[in-house]
Design a protein around this motif. Sequence first.
Motif, short mmCIF file in Angstrom:
data_model
loop_
_atom_site.label_atom_id
_atom_site.label_comp_id
_atom_site.label_asym_id
_atom_site.label_seq_id
_atom_site.Cartn_x
_atom_site.Cartn_y
_atom_site.Cartn_z
N GLU A 122 0.86 -1.18 0.00
CA GLU A 122 0.00 0.00 0.00
C GLU A 122 0.90 1.23 0.00
O GLU A 122 2.03 1.18 0.50
N SER A 123 0.41 2.33 -0.55
CA SER A 123 1.24 3.54 -0.58
C SER A 123 0.37 4.77 -0.69
O SER A 123 -0.83 4.69 -1.02
N GLU A 124 0.97 5.92 -0.42
CA GLU A 124 0.29 7.19 -0.62
C GLU A 124 1.29 8.25 -1.04
O GLU A 124 2.47 8.19 -0.69
N SER A 125 0.82 9.21 -1.81
CA SER A 125 1.67 10.28 -2.30
C SER A 125 2.02 11.23 -1.15
O SER A 125 1.14 11.63 -0.37
N VAL A 126 3.30 11.60 -1.05
CA VAL A 126 3.73 12.51 0.02
C VAL A 126 4.54 13.70 -0.53
O VAL A 126 5.17 14.42 0.24
N GLY A 127 4.50 13.91 -1.84
CA GLY A 127 5.22 15.05 -2.39
C GLY A 127 5.70 14.79 -3.80
O GLY A 127 5.39 13.76 -4.41
N ALA A 128 6.45 15.73 -4.33
CA ALA A 128 7.00 15.60 -5.68
C ALA A 128 8.25 16.45 -5.78
O ALA A 128 8.37 17.50 -5.14
N VAL A 129 9.20 15.99 -6.58
CA VAL A 129 10.49 16.67 -6.76
C VAL A 129 10.66 17.03 -8.23
O VAL A 129 10.48 16.17 -9.10
N PRO A 130 10.99 18.29 -8.54
CA PRO A 130 11.16 18.70 -9.94
C PRO A 130 12.27 17.93 -10.63
O PRO A 130 13.25 17.52 -10.00
N ARG A 131 12.12 17.74 -11.95
CA ARG A 131 13.15 17.10 -12.76
C ARG A 131 13.70 18.08 -13.78
O ARG A 131 13.00 18.98 -14.23
N ALA A 166 17.45 24.04 -20.69
CA ALA A 166 16.08 24.53 -20.84
C ALA A 166 15.58 24.16 -22.23
O ALA A 166 16.35 24.00 -23.17
N SER A 167 14.26 23.99 -22.36
CA SER A 167 13.69 23.65 -23.65
C SER A 167 12.29 24.23 -23.76
O SER A 167 11.52 24.20 -22.80
N ALA A 168 11.97 24.74 -24.95
CA ALA A 168 10.66 25.33 -25.17
C ALA A 168 9.61 24.28 -25.52
O ALA A 168 8.41 24.50 -25.35
N ALA A 204 9.11 19.11 -21.75
CA ALA A 204 8.96 19.30 -20.31
C ALA A 204 8.70 17.94 -19.66
O ALA A 204 7.96 17.12 -20.20
N PHE A 205 9.33 17.71 -18.53
CA PHE A 205 9.15 16.46 -17.80
C PHE A 205 8.51 16.79 -16.45
O PHE A 205 8.94 17.70 -15.75
N SER A 206 7.46 16.04 -16.11
CA SER A 206 6.75 16.29 -14.87
C SER A 206 7.62 15.97 -13.67
O SER A 206 8.60 15.21 -13.76
N ALA A 207 7.25 16.53 -12.53
CA ALA A 207 7.97 16.25 -11.29
C ALA A 207 7.80 14.78 -10.92
O ALA A 207 6.80 14.14 -11.27
N LEU A 208 8.79 14.23 -10.22
CA LEU A 208 8.72 12.85 -9.77
C LEU A 208 7.93 12.78 -8.47
O LEU A 208 8.26 13.45 -7.49
N GLU A 209 6.90 11.96 -8.47
CA GLU A 209 6.08 11.80 -7.28
C GLU A 209 6.83 10.97 -6.24
O GLU A 209 7.42 9.95 -6.56
N VAL A 210 6.81 11.43 -5.00
CA VAL A 210 7.40 10.69 -3.88
C VAL A 210 6.27 9.98 -3.14
O VAL A 210 5.23 10.59 -2.84
N ARG A 211 6.46 8.70 -2.84
CA ARG A 211 5.42 7.92 -2.17
C ARG A 211 5.97 7.21 -0.95
O ARG A 211 7.10 6.72 -0.95
#
Length: 303
Positions: free
Chosen positions: A159-168, A254-256, A259-266
Amino acid sequence: MNWTHDQLATFVAAVDAGSFSAAARRLGRAQSAVSSAIALLEASLDLTLFDRSARTPVLTDAGRALLDEARELLRQREHFENRAFALGSQTPGQITLALDEGLPYLPAMRLLADFADAYPQLTVTVLNCSAAEIAEWVADGQVDAGLTYRRQGDDSAIESESVGAVPRVIVAGIGHPLAHDGQTSRKALARHRQLIVTPRTGNDDGDERLSPQVWYSDSLYAVAELAALGVGWAVVPRNVARYPTLAGRVVELASADVAFSALEVRLCWRTGRGGWPMLGWLRRYLSQAVFAGDDAPPPGTSR
């Protein structure tokens, strides 16, 4: 019928592993023991679960029909046992925690320091490892709780739950052709080798792969170091890109159009053990945006 839990678990393991020999390696048993357990299960059910006429056993229609039922029976038993364990062990004397190696270091260490203050008599073992290892160790009970970046796939034992996210960020070594102006594009990235972090069990890149030339590793820091050495470009958590040993050796691009989403921390734990007081403390602590970003300040120590 007189089948056993062990026989049912061996049946499911053989299906998941793809063969009796692979199941034996996964379970740490002799292949003959796996074959015998499945044969006894078939005898008890008076059904043939595997067609053994080919080199690798294949599920029969009966085997396919019973597989989901077997998984559910195993899940229910595990949930029952874990719930009973939690009720009878409200204050265990020790706990093992696993941390993803790529998590922001200072927030993770502050969490451990505050955990020590909250449970001064508890013996704690801390493991630093990959997301794949954490999932495996939590599932089989070697680890009580894990803090990790989200990975693909579901496991009924966890079992798990989301506890944050870190930018990539996109990174390349300072000598790499992409690093000349700090700007890039999807087309430019596709012309150079890409370094991708993936579980050691397979190359699951999802939507991350942009280049036809790819290297894989199960370590975020290995990927970042390879980028610094000019082997290719990579997408890594911003805290990894800014790790002291990489200072002055990698460039964030940087790129126009990419874009890569933040990594979810669980936060994850073994199914049925959500009632542990220490797990409740971790969930409350992590709800305070500990991993809202790689440079987010740690929460206060008062709880």
